[in-house]
Design a protein around this motif. Sequence first.
Motif, PDB file in Angstrom:
ATOM      1  N   VAL A   9       0.850  -1.182   0.000  1.00  0.00           N
ATOM      2  CA  VAL A   9       0.000   0.000   0.000  1.00  0.00           C
ATOM      3  C   VAL A   9       0.895   1.244   0.000  1.00  0.00           C
ATOM      4  O   VAL A   9       1.884   1.292   0.731  1.00  0.00           O
ATOM      5  N   ARG A  10       0.540   2.216  -0.825  1.00  0.00           N
ATOM      6  CA  ARG A  10       1.258   3.495  -0.792  1.00  0.00           C
ATOM      7  C   ARG A  10       0.603   4.362   0.274  1.00  0.00           C
ATOM      8  O   ARG A  10      -0.571   4.688   0.187  1.00  0.00           O
ATOM      9  N   LEU A  11       1.378   4.755   1.271  1.00  0.00           N
ATOM     10  CA  LEU A  11       0.866   5.590   2.353  1.00  0.00           C
ATOM     11  C   LEU A  11       1.005   7.077   2.068  1.00  0.00           C
ATOM     12  O   LEU A  11       0.200   7.876   2.533  1.00  0.00           O
ATOM     13  N   GLU A  13       2.848  10.157  -0.897  1.00  0.00           N
ATOM     14  CA  GLU A  13       3.545  10.475  -2.132  1.00  0.00           C
ATOM     15  C   GLU A  13       4.019  11.904  -2.039  1.00  0.00           C
ATOM     16  O   GLU A  13       3.326  12.766  -1.497  1.00  0.00           O
ATOM     17  N   ALA A  14       5.207  12.177  -2.573  1.00  0.00           N
ATOM     18  CA  ALA A  14       5.721  13.543  -2.589  1.00  0.00           C
ATOM     19  C   ALA A  14       4.746  14.448  -3.323  1.00  0.00           C
ATOM     20  O   ALA A  14       4.056  14.016  -4.245  1.00  0.00           O
ATOM     21  N   GLU A  15       4.696  15.703  -2.908  1.00  0.00           N
ATOM     22  CA  GLU A  15       3.775  16.655  -3.524  1.00  0.00           C
ATOM     23  C   GLU A  15       3.981  16.729  -5.035  1.00  0.00           C
ATOM     24  O   GLU A  15       3.033  16.815  -5.801  1.00  0.00           O
ATOM     25  N   CYS A  16       5.221  16.667  -5.478  1.00  0.00           N
ATOM     26  CA  CYS A  16       5.503  16.805  -6.908  1.00  0.00           C
ATOM     27  C   CYS A  16       5.136  15.547  -7.684  1.00  0.00           C
ATOM     28  O   CYS A  16       4.736  15.642  -8.818  1.00  0.00           O
ATOM     29  N   THR A  17       5.307  14.391  -7.202  1.00  0.00           N
ATOM     30  CA  THR A  17       4.937  13.062  -7.692  1.00  0.00           C
ATOM     31  C   THR A  17       5.965  12.059  -7.195  1.00  0.00           C
ATOM     32  O   THR A  17       7.101  12.409  -6.876  1.00  0.00           O
ATOM     33  N   GLU A  18       5.582  10.835  -7.178  1.00  0.00           N
ATOM     34  CA  GLU A  18       6.476   9.761  -6.760  1.00  0.00           C
ATOM     35  C   GLU A  18       7.712   9.693  -7.645  1.00  0.00           C
ATOM     36  O   GLU A  18       8.827   9.489  -7.170  1.00  0.00           O
ATOM     37  N   ALA A  19       7.524   9.866  -8.951  1.00  0.00           N
ATOM     38  CA  ALA A  19       8.644   9.759  -9.883  1.00  0.00           C
ATOM     39  C   ALA A  19       9.702  10.827  -9.633  1.00  0.00           C
ATOM     40  O   ALA A  19      10.876  10.629  -9.945  1.00  0.00           O
ATOM     41  N   CYS A  20       9.306  11.934  -9.052  1.00  0.00           N
ATOM     42  CA  CYS A  20      10.244  13.033  -8.813  1.00  0.00           C
ATOM     43  C   CYS A  20      10.967  12.863  -7.474  1.00  0.00           C
ATOM     44  O   CYS A  20      12.185  12.837  -7.435  1.00  0.00           O
ATOM     45  N   CYS A  21      10.215  12.757  -6.398  1.00  0.00           N
ATOM     46  CA  CYS A  21      10.814  12.796  -5.060  1.00  0.00           C
ATOM     47  C   CYS A  21      10.435  11.633  -4.150  1.00  0.00           C
ATOM     48  O   CYS A  21      10.727  11.652  -2.963  1.00  0.00           O
ATOM     49  N   GLY A  22       9.738  10.645  -4.679  1.00  0.00           N
ATOM     50  CA  GLY A  22       9.515   9.449  -3.888  1.00  0.00           C
ATOM     51  C   GLY A  22       8.143   9.296  -3.271  1.00  0.00           C
ATOM     52  O   GLY A  22       7.249  10.118  -3.454  1.00  0.00           O
ATOM     53  N   VAL A  24       6.132   6.602   0.093  1.00  0.00           N
ATOM     54  CA  VAL A  24       6.312   5.627   1.173  1.00  0.00           C
ATOM     55  C   VAL A  24       5.328   4.487   0.961  1.00  0.00           C
ATOM     56  O   VAL A  24       4.116   4.714   0.872  1.00  0.00           O
ATOM     57  N   TYR A  25       5.866   3.274   0.858  1.00  0.00           N
ATOM     58  CA  TYR A  25       5.068   2.063   0.700  1.00  0.00           C
ATOM     59  C   TYR A  25       5.308   1.150   1.894  1.00  0.00           C
ATOM     60  O   TYR A  25       6.401   1.139   2.473  1.00  0.00           O
ATOM     61  N   VAL A  26       4.283   0.373   2.219  1.00  0.00           N
ATOM     62  CA  VAL A  26       4.404  -0.643   3.254  1.00  0.00           C
ATOM     63  C   VAL A  26       3.598  -1.864   2.806  1.00  0.00           C
ATOM     64  O   VAL A  26       2.593  -1.724   2.106  1.00  0.00           O
ATOM     65  N   THR A  27       4.040  -3.027   3.213  1.00  0.00           N
ATOM     66  CA  THR A  27       3.286  -4.251   2.943  1.00  0.00           C
ATOM     67  C   THR A  27       2.495  -4.600   4.198  1.00  0.00           C
ATOM     68  O   THR A  27       3.059  -4.678   5.297  1.00  0.00           O
ATOM     69  N   ILE A  28       1.179  -4.772   4.016  1.00  0.00           N
ATOM     70  CA  ILE A  28       0.279  -5.056   5.131  1.00  0.00           C
ATOM     71  C   ILE A  28      -0.259  -6.468   4.971  1.00  0.00           C
ATOM     72  O   ILE A  28      -0.689  -6.859   3.888  1.00  0.00           O
ATOM     73  N   LYS A  29      -0.223  -7.229   6.074  1.00  0.00           N
ATOM     74  CA  LYS A  29      -0.763  -8.588   6.040  1.00  0.00           C
ATOM     75  C   LYS A  29      -1.274  -8.967   7.420  1.00  0.00           C
ATOM     76  O   LYS A  29      -0.960  -8.326   8.420  1.00  0.00           O
ATOM     77  N   ARG A  30      -2.061  -9.986   7.435  1.00  0.00           N
ATOM     78  CA  ARG A  30      -2.622 -10.502   8.688  1.00  0.00           C
ATOM     79  C   ARG A  30      -1.893 -11.768   9.063  1.00  0.00           C
ATOM     80  O   ARG A  30      -1.701 -12.655   8.230  1.00  0.00           O
ATOM     81  N   GLY A  32      -2.605 -14.340  11.947  1.00  0.00           N
ATOM     82  CA  GLY A  32      -3.450 -14.732  13.077  1.00  0.00           C
ATOM     83  C   GLY A  32      -4.264 -13.558  13.574  1.00  0.00           C
ATOM     84  O   GLY A  32      -5.045 -12.972  12.844  1.00  0.00           O
ATOM     85  N   ARG A  33      -4.066 -13.198  14.844  1.00  0.00           N
ATOM     86  CA  ARG A  33      -4.807 -12.086  15.443  1.00  0.00           C
ATOM     87  C   ARG A  33      -4.031 -10.766  15.386  1.00  0.00           C
ATOM     88  O   ARG A  33      -4.333  -9.833  16.128  1.00  0.00           O
ATOM     89  N   THR A  34      -3.075 -10.720  14.488  1.00  0.00           N
ATOM     90  CA  THR A  34      -2.217  -9.544  14.383  1.00  0.00           C
ATOM     91  C   THR A  34      -2.186  -9.030  12.948  1.00  0.00           C
ATOM     92  O   THR A  34      -2.163  -9.810  11.996  1.00  0.00           O
ATOM     93  N   VAL A  35      -2.179  -7.722  12.796  1.00  0.00           N
ATOM     94  CA  VAL A  35      -1.953  -7.079  11.503  1.00  0.00           C
ATOM     95  C   VAL A  35      -0.521  -6.552  11.533  1.00  0.00           C
ATOM     96  O   VAL A  35      -0.104  -5.903  12.501  1.00  0.00           O
ATOM     97  N   VAL A  36       0.229  -6.859  10.477  1.00  0.00           N
ATOM     98  CA  VAL A  36       1.645  -6.492  10.430  1.00  0.00           C
ATOM     99  C   VAL A  36       1.893  -5.524   9.272  1.00  0.00           C
ATOM    100  O   VAL A  36       1.470  -5.779   8.147  1.00  0.00           O
ATOM    101  N   TRP A  37       2.586  -4.422   9.573  1.00  0.00           N
ATOM    102  CA  TRP A  37       3.094  -3.495   8.556  1.00  0.00           C
ATOM    103  C   TRP A  37       4.596  -3.735   8.479  1.00  0.00           C
ATOM    104  O   TRP A  37       5.316  -3.553   9.459  1.00  0.00           O
ATOM    105  N   ASP A  38       5.076  -4.118   7.288  1.00  0.00           N
ATOM    106  CA  ASP A  38       6.487  -4.484   7.133  1.00  0.00           C
ATOM    107  C   ASP A  38       6.936  -4.205   5.699  1.00  0.00           C
ATOM    108  O   ASP A  38       6.136  -3.836   4.851  1.00  0.00           O
ATOM    109  N   ASP A  39       8.193  -4.439   5.446  1.00  0.00           N
ATOM    110  CA  ASP A  39       8.780  -4.268   4.110  1.00  0.00           C
ATOM    111  C   ASP A  39       8.547  -2.853   3.583  1.00  0.00           C
ATOM    112  O   ASP A  39       8.063  -2.638   2.481  1.00  0.00           O
ATOM    113  N   TRP A  40       8.915  -1.873   4.382  1.00  0.00           N
ATOM    114  CA  TRP A  40       8.796  -0.467   4.015  1.00  0.00           C
ATOM    115  C   TRP A  40       9.716  -0.166   2.845  1.00  0.00           C
ATOM    116  O   TRP A  40      10.813  -0.702   2.754  1.00  0.00           O
ATOM    117  N   ARG A  41       9.258   0.704   1.932  1.00  0.00           N
ATOM    118  CA  ARG A  41      10.150   1.096   0.841  1.00  0.00           C
ATOM    119  C   ARG A  41       9.789   2.481   0.309  1.00  0.00           C
ATOM    120  O   ARG A  41       8.665   2.938   0.430  1.00  0.00           O
TER     121      ARG A  41
END
Length: 189
Positions: A9-11, A13-22, A24-30, A32-41
Motif C-alpha cells: 500500500v502506498r501511504l 507520495e511527494a507533492e511533486c509526484t512519486e517519480a520526482c521525489c519518492g 512511502v510504501y508498506v506491505t500489510i498482512k494478517r 493470526g490475530r495480528t496485523v503487520v506493517w512491514d517491508d517499508w520502501r
Amino acid sequence: MPSHEPKEVRLAEAECTEACCGAVYVTIKREGRTVVWDDWRNPDGDLDLPPYRFDAQQYGAEVQRAVADHSWEWPARTIARLLEEGLQQQTQWLDQWECQLAWVSALPWERDRVAVAFFHPGRPTGNDEGPWLQFRHVLPVTDDAPEDQVNRMLRDLLQVDPRATGELCGGSREFAKQLGYPWPPRFRP
C-alpha cells in the motif's frame, strides 16, 4: 481488514509526484490475530523502518472509525470528497466522452478551489497500450453549503464534454497529436 495475503500500500507520495521525489510504501498482512506493517520502501531512496504489529480487532475498529471521521476536513476537502462520490455514480456521462475519472482534490494551500481530472480515452496502465491525455477542471469554492456546491458542480460538469471544457494537463505532445488535440504552448516541446 487485511488478509493473510500480503498487500503493498502506498501511504504517502511527494507533492511533486512519486517519480520526482519518492513515496512511502508498506506491505500489510494478517498473521493470526495480528496485523503487520512491514517491508517499508521508498522508490526514490532508502527507507529502513522496523515492522509494526497491531491487534487485528483494534486495528479493524480504528480503520472503520478513521474512514467515518470527516471532522478534519476543510470545506473544499468536503466538497471534493462528495463530488468524487457523485461523479463515480455518473459513469455513463464519462463513457459517452470516452473518459475516466482520474482524481478529485482540494489541496490544503488552495482552500478556495477543487480540481477534477479526467483521462481520455482511458486511464493509462503503463503497458504502452496507446495514447492518453488528462484534462483538469478547477472549480471555485464559495461560502455556500458544501452539498449545494456539489449539486451545482455536478450539474455544470454533467452538461458538457470534459475534454472541451477542461485544461489539457497530462499525456504527451505525440499522444495529443494522435488523439487530435493541440498541445498547450505552456508545455515544453
